[in-house]
Scaffold this motif. Structure first.
Motif, PDB file in Angstrom:
ATOM      1  N   ILE A  14       0.836  -1.212   0.000  1.00  0.00           N
ATOM      2  CA  ILE A  14       0.000   0.000   0.000  1.00  0.00           C
ATOM      3  C   ILE A  14       0.866   1.254   0.000  1.00  0.00           C
ATOM      4  CG2 ILE A  14      -1.705   1.293   1.335  1.00  0.00           C
ATOM      5  CD1 ILE A  14      -2.755  -1.420   2.349  1.00  0.00           C
ATOM      6  N   GLY A  15       1.920   1.239   0.809  1.00  0.00           N
ATOM      7  CA  GLY A  15       2.801   2.408   0.878  1.00  0.00           C
ATOM      8  C   GLY A  15       3.515   2.684  -0.442  1.00  0.00           C
ATOM      9  N   LEU A  16       4.034   1.628  -1.075  1.00  0.00           N
ATOM     10  CA  LEU A  16       4.740   1.817  -2.353  1.00  0.00           C
ATOM     11  C   LEU A  16       3.790   2.257  -3.468  1.00  0.00           C
ATOM     12  CD1 LEU A  16       7.181  -1.239  -2.223  1.00  0.00           C
ATOM     13  CD2 LEU A  16       7.822   1.184  -2.275  1.00  0.00           C
ATOM     14  N   VAL A  17       2.593   1.688  -3.493  1.00  0.00           N
ATOM     15  CA  VAL A  17       1.620   2.090  -4.520  1.00  0.00           C
ATOM     16  C   VAL A  17       1.202   3.543  -4.319  1.00  0.00           C
ATOM     17  CG1 VAL A  17      -0.712   1.698  -5.382  1.00  0.00           C
ATOM     18  CG2 VAL A  17       0.794  -0.244  -4.951  1.00  0.00           C
ATOM     19  N   MET A  18       0.945   3.925  -3.076  1.00  0.00           N
ATOM     20  CA  MET A  18       0.556   5.310  -2.801  1.00  0.00           C
ATOM     21  C   MET A  18       1.681   6.268  -3.172  1.00  0.00           C
ATOM     22  SD  MET A  18      -1.507   5.027   0.817  1.00  0.00           S
ATOM     23  CE  MET A  18      -1.606   6.802   0.935  1.00  0.00           C
ATOM     24  N   PHE A  19       2.925   5.902  -2.826  1.00  0.00           N
ATOM     25  CA  PHE A  19       4.058   6.787  -3.117  1.00  0.00           C
ATOM     26  C   PHE A  19       4.280   6.921  -4.630  1.00  0.00           C
ATOM     27  CE2 PHE A  19       8.751   7.482  -3.455  1.00  0.00           C
ATOM     28  CZ  PHE A  19       8.755   8.758  -2.919  1.00  0.00           C
ATOM     29  N   SER A  20       4.194   5.808  -5.352  1.00  0.00           N
ATOM     30  CA  SER A  20       4.394   5.877  -6.807  1.00  0.00           C
ATOM     31  C   SER A  20       3.266   6.650  -7.473  1.00  0.00           C
ATOM     32  CB  SER A  20       4.498   4.471  -7.389  1.00  0.00           C
ATOM     33  OG  SER A  20       3.344   3.708  -7.110  1.00  0.00           O
ATOM     34  N   THR A  21       2.042   6.480  -6.997  1.00  0.00           N
ATOM     35  CA  THR A  21       0.918   7.244  -7.559  1.00  0.00           C
ATOM     36  C   THR A  21       1.084   8.733  -7.275  1.00  0.00           C
ATOM     37  OG1 THR A  21      -0.520   5.339  -7.176  1.00  0.00           O
ATOM     38  CG2 THR A  21      -1.589   7.455  -7.605  1.00  0.00           C
ATOM     39  N   PHE A  22       1.560   9.050  -6.088  1.00  0.00           N
ATOM     40  CA  PHE A  22       1.816  10.454  -5.738  1.00  0.00           C
ATOM     41  C   PHE A  22       2.864  11.076  -6.671  1.00  0.00           C
ATOM     42  CE2 PHE A  22       4.602  13.347  -3.287  1.00  0.00           C
ATOM     43  CZ  PHE A  22       3.712  14.390  -3.106  1.00  0.00           C
ATOM     44  N   LEU A  23       3.940  10.317  -6.942  1.00  0.00           N
ATOM     45  CA  LEU A  23       4.974  10.842  -7.832  1.00  0.00           C
ATOM     46  C   LEU A  23       4.456  10.996  -9.253  1.00  0.00           C
ATOM     47  CD1 LEU A  23       8.109   8.830  -6.633  1.00  0.00           C
ATOM     48  CD2 LEU A  23       7.510  11.200  -6.125  1.00  0.00           C
ATOM     49  N   LEU A  24       3.615  10.057  -9.696  1.00  0.00           N
ATOM     50  CA  LEU A  24       3.063  10.143 -11.046  1.00  0.00           C
ATOM     51  C   LEU A  24       2.167  11.359 -11.220  1.00  0.00           C
ATOM     52  CD1 LEU A  24       2.130   6.427 -11.838  1.00  0.00           C
ATOM     53  CD2 LEU A  24       3.712   7.873 -13.108  1.00  0.00           C
ATOM     54  N   SER A  25       1.572  11.819 -10.133  1.00  0.00           N
ATOM     55  CA  SER A  25       0.617  12.933 -10.235  1.00  0.00           C
ATOM     56  C   SER A  25       1.292  14.293 -10.268  1.00  0.00           C
ATOM     57  CB  SER A  25      -0.356  12.888  -9.055  1.00  0.00           C
ATOM     58  OG  SER A  25       0.338  13.113  -7.828  1.00  0.00           O
ATOM     59  N   ILE A  26       2.606  14.353 -10.061  1.00  0.00           N
ATOM     60  CA  ILE A  26       3.306  15.646 -10.018  1.00  0.00           C
ATOM     61  C   ILE A  26       3.957  15.909 -11.384  1.00  0.00           C
ATOM     62  CG2 ILE A  26       5.097  16.998  -8.883  1.00  0.00           C
ATOM     63  CD1 ILE A  26       4.757  15.297  -6.443  1.00  0.00           C
ATOM     64  N   PRO A  27       3.632  17.020 -12.050  1.00  0.00           N
ATOM     65  CA  PRO A  27       4.289  17.343 -13.327  1.00  0.00           C
ATOM     66  C   PRO A  27       5.789  17.568 -13.135  1.00  0.00           C
ATOM     67  CG  PRO A  27       2.335  18.709 -12.969  1.00  0.00           C
ATOM     68  CD  PRO A  27       2.604  18.003 -11.675  1.00  0.00           C
ATOM     69  N   SER A  28       6.534  17.298 -14.187  1.00  0.00           N
ATOM     70  CA  SER A  28       7.997  17.375 -14.081  1.00  0.00           C
ATOM     71  C   SER A  28       8.478  18.785 -13.748  1.00  0.00           C
ATOM     72  CB  SER A  28       8.635  16.898 -15.381  1.00  0.00           C
ATOM     73  OG  SER A  28       8.206  17.686 -16.472  1.00  0.00           O
ATOM     74  N   PHE A  29       7.815  19.819 -14.325  1.00  0.00           N
ATOM     75  CA  PHE A  29       8.289  21.179 -14.048  1.00  0.00           C
ATOM     76  C   PHE A  29       8.047  21.549 -12.583  1.00  0.00           C
ATOM     77  CE2 PHE A  29       4.560  23.861 -13.476  1.00  0.00           C
ATOM     78  CZ  PHE A  29       3.527  23.053 -13.956  1.00  0.00           C
ATOM     79  N   TRP A  30       6.922  21.044 -12.011  1.00  0.00           N
ATOM     80  CA  TRP A  30       6.612  21.355 -10.620  1.00  0.00           C
ATOM     81  C   TRP A  30       7.565  20.619  -9.681  1.00  0.00           C
ATOM     82  CZ3 TRP A  30       4.618  25.151  -8.313  1.00  0.00           C
ATOM     83  CH2 TRP A  30       4.139  25.067  -7.017  1.00  0.00           C
ATOM     84  N   MET A  31       7.879  19.365 -10.040  1.00  0.00           N
ATOM     85  CA  MET A  31       8.847  18.603  -9.248  1.00  0.00           C
ATOM     86  C   MET A  31      10.206  19.309  -9.259  1.00  0.00           C
ATOM     87  SD  MET A  31       9.370  15.798  -7.473  1.00  0.00           S
ATOM     88  CE  MET A  31       8.205  14.519  -7.994  1.00  0.00           C
ATOM     89  N   GLY A  32      10.612  19.776 -10.444  1.00  0.00           N
ATOM     90  CA  GLY A  32      11.887  20.478 -10.551  1.00  0.00           C
ATOM     91  C   GLY A  32      11.921  21.748  -9.713  1.00  0.00           C
ATOM     92  N   LEU A  33      10.820  22.501  -9.759  1.00  0.00           N
ATOM     93  CA  LEU A  33      10.771  23.737  -8.973  1.00  0.00           C
ATOM     94  C   LEU A  33      10.809  23.461  -7.473  1.00  0.00           C
ATOM     95  CD1 LEU A  33       8.154  25.824 -11.009  1.00  0.00           C
ATOM     96  CD2 LEU A  33      10.615  26.212 -10.842  1.00  0.00           C
TER      97      LEU A  33
END
Length: 313
Positions: free
Chosen positions: A130-149
């Motif tokens: 559950i933790g790994l799925v939630m974490f990977s889904t969270f990362l997938l939901s963040i656009p690359s430019f926002w992650m970079g900023l």
């Protein structure tokens, strides 16, 4: 094995030829006169006609393509309208920056995502899963430019651990170069790792339900042996395909990440040449990117038999 490789290479040749034709035609569809852009608004009709003749622009479309294709085969991609530099060395120079970031990011993301995905599948419905799925889904939901900023603001500005402006090549200064690459690499790792974890988890779950895995467990093999010897080789194929597609996409230029971190990579070169209407650079970049994508996937396909010998059968 050799027959499989030969078939893949033969299939890539018509793809490359088709890509070459499409790149040429798409560039010709862009409005504007390259000769007028090179000489400026003060150019006379005679000078424009001379330049069009020297560039082959006054000839038919087929002749223009044959001239351009012949030059490309000899490594001549033309000269930049904006800077006057030869296009191919300019592309290779910028591609080196993109390559250093993308390769490091893909290797790190794969090394983290593959065992994480297998762990999530092996411990299905547990806290780990559950933790790994939630974490990977969270990362997938963040656009690359926002992650970079976010990384730039946190590690660069707030904590002051890493430089936020500028770029130093690792060939000029290894230590400084690595410092400038850490945040772009971390951004790409976090952006891409979510999809890889999800893919590895799904393919591992599918393999774990097969009869031969139950048979291996019934023989008394340890779980580590079952996972490494019987599950991993068959579950890694789809993830390997995704790694290849991701690598091809990223090597084609991570324009957003390069813009956020002021990296002089291939993506920024293409974006800047589009704004400047630098047709030779645009055309060269498009051909280089398309060729690179085809060759990357050809290498990925060629390496399939190493993980699953049945592929080459």
């Amino acid at each position: 094995m050799l027959q499989f490789l030969f078939a893949r290479i033969m299939a890539a040749i018509p793809t490359l030829l088709l890509v070459t034709v499409l790149v040429f035609l798409l560039t010709r569809l862009v409005p504007g006169d390259p000769a007028l852009l090179m000489l400026g608004d003060m150019a006379t009709e005679s000078s424009l006609a001379d330049l069009r003749h020297s560039m082959g622009l006054d000839q038919g479309l087929l002749q223009q393509f044959l001239i351009w294709f012949g030059q490309v085969l000899h490594g001549n991609f033309g000269q930049s309208i904006q800077t006057g530099q030869a296009v191919l060395p300019l592309i290779l120079q910028r591609f080196g920056v993109t390559l250093s970031v993308v390769l490091a990011a893909i290797v790190i993301a794969s090394l983290l995502a593959v065992p994480a995905g297998m762990l999530a599948a092996w411990k299905q419905n547990s806290k780990w899963d559950i933790g790994l799925v939630m974490f990977s889904t969270f990362l997938l939901s963040i656009p690359s430019f926002w992650m970079g900023l976010l990384i730039l603001l946190t590690l660069g500005l707030s904590l002051g651990w890493l430089p936020v402006v500028g770029y130093v090549s690792v060939t000029d200064n290894l230590q400084q170069g690595v410092l400038y690459l850490l945040m772009p690499v971390l951004t790409l790792v976090l952006v891409e790792i979510g999809a890889l974890v999800r893919m590895m988890r799904a393919s591992t779950l599918e393999v774990l339900r097969l009869d031969y895995v139950s048979h291996a467990r019934a023989k008394g093999l340890r779980e580590r042996t079952v996972l490494s010897r019987h599950v991993f080789p068959n579950a890694f194929g789809p993830t390997w395909t995704l790694i290849g597609l991701t690598l091809g996409n990223l090597l084609s230029g991570v324009a957003v990440t390069e813009t956020v971190f002021s990296l002089p990579g291939l993506g920024r070169l293409l974006v800047d040449s589009i704004y400047a209407r630098d047709y030779p650079v645009i055309q060269g970049c498009m051909l280089f990117i398309a060729t690179l994508y085809v060759l990357t996937n050809l290498v990925i396909d060629a390496l399939y038999p190493l993980f699953n010998p049945r592929v080459s059968a």
